[in-house]
Scaffold this active site. Structure first.
Site, short mmCIF file in Angstrom:
data_model
loop_
_atom_site.label_atom_id
_atom_site.label_comp_id
_atom_site.label_asym_id
_atom_site.label_seq_id
_atom_site.Cartn_x
_atom_site.Cartn_y
_atom_site.Cartn_z
N ASP A 114 1.75 -48.50 32.32
CA ASP A 114 1.74 -49.15 31.01
C ASP A 114 2.44 -50.51 30.97
O ASP A 114 3.17 -50.80 30.01
CB ASP A 114 2.38 -48.23 29.97
CG ASP A 114 1.64 -46.92 29.79
OD1 ASP A 114 0.59 -46.73 30.45
OD2 ASP A 114 2.11 -46.06 29.02
N LYS A 130 -5.13 -43.76 28.77
CA LYS A 130 -4.56 -42.53 28.23
C LYS A 130 -4.19 -42.76 26.77
O LYS A 130 -4.10 -43.89 26.32
CB LYS A 130 -3.32 -42.10 29.03
CG LYS A 130 -2.16 -43.08 28.97
CD LYS A 130 -1.04 -42.64 29.90
CE LYS A 130 0.17 -43.55 29.85
NZ LYS A 130 0.89 -43.54 28.56
N CYS A 182 6.98 -42.57 29.35
CA CYS A 182 5.75 -42.43 30.13
C CYS A 182 5.99 -42.36 31.63
O CYS A 182 5.31 -41.62 32.34
CB CYS A 182 4.79 -43.56 29.78
SG CYS A 182 4.26 -43.49 28.05
#
Length: 229
Positions: free
Chosen positions: A30, A150, A195
């Site tokens: 990310d 995601k 994450c």
């Protein structure tokens, strides 16, 4: 706060293996505009991970078999956004109830729930097809790199690159790694306490030899770091 651990972590994994034997994937979690300076959910000093990740890719290019980018990819009305819950503020938490098949139970209604998931509420961020959701242009992408999206299921969040937060659904990450006979993971990116943490845990639970490179991560909250590590 962040020790110069990156060289030690990499050397432990790579010093005894050659290019053909490494079966190693670099997982970049990310590193998107939304989590960088000026983004809708900017992580403090999040931009610092970019140079470390680039260094890893360059120095160990012969040992890294595969590079994977994960990308938060949220609906505009995603359940994790504080804006979708009347009277709630970002960075507070609520409980969400789900049925066994992952259906979200409506608020204040009877529901045959089997899963109670604590959900941190976030500012609106990483909305599908926005500049905010794009991967950082400062990170090089090469032919053969893979991008795994995601968090696109509107009614459940997904911190991990492998599963949503309830374990109701999975991304293609595990199958892609196994197709390429990957056995080791180097996990980097944003954010360490969410994450990165959940991706690393799931990677290990799935049987991968998993390393989280602390120098190549930054947390949302510094007081979460010790617990996450």
């Amino acid at each position: 706060m962040y020790m110069e651990s990156v060289m030690l972590a990499i050397l432990l994994v790579l010093s005894a293996v050659g290019p053909a034997l490494s079966n190693l994937a670099l997982i970049i979690i990310d590193v998107q505009n939304c989590f960088l300076s000026g983004g809708t959910l900017a992580v403090e000093n999040g931009d610092d991970v970019i140079s470390v990740i680039q260094h890893i890719r360059l120095k160990y290019k012969d040992q890294i078999s595969l590079t994977v980018f994960t990308q938060d990819w949220h609906c505009a009305d995603h359940v994790s956004f504080a804006s979708q819950h009347v009277g709630k503020q970002p960075f507070t938490a609520i409980d969400l109830l789900y049925t066994d098949n992952g259906t979200l139970c409506p608020v204040n209604s009877s529901c045959d729930s089997t899963h109670n998931i604590s959900q941190t509420l976030w500012p609106d961020h990483c909305v599908i097809n926005t500049t905010d959701a794009q991967l950082s242009s400062q990170l090089e992408q090469h032919p053969g790199d893979i991008v795994v999206k995601k968090g696109y299921h509107c009614q459940v969040d997904s911190y991990s690159g492998f599963f949503d937060n309830g374990g109701f659904s999975h991304t293609e990450l595990d199958s892609l790694l196994r197709q390429r006979k990957i056995t080791r993971l180097l996990v980097t990116g944003l954010a360490l306490d969410f994450c990165v943490y959940y991706t690393s845990k799931d990677g290990q639970a799935l049987g991968y030899e998993t390393y989280t490179v602390a120098d190549a991560c930054r947390p949302v909250r510094k007081d979460n770091v010790d617990k996450a590590m």
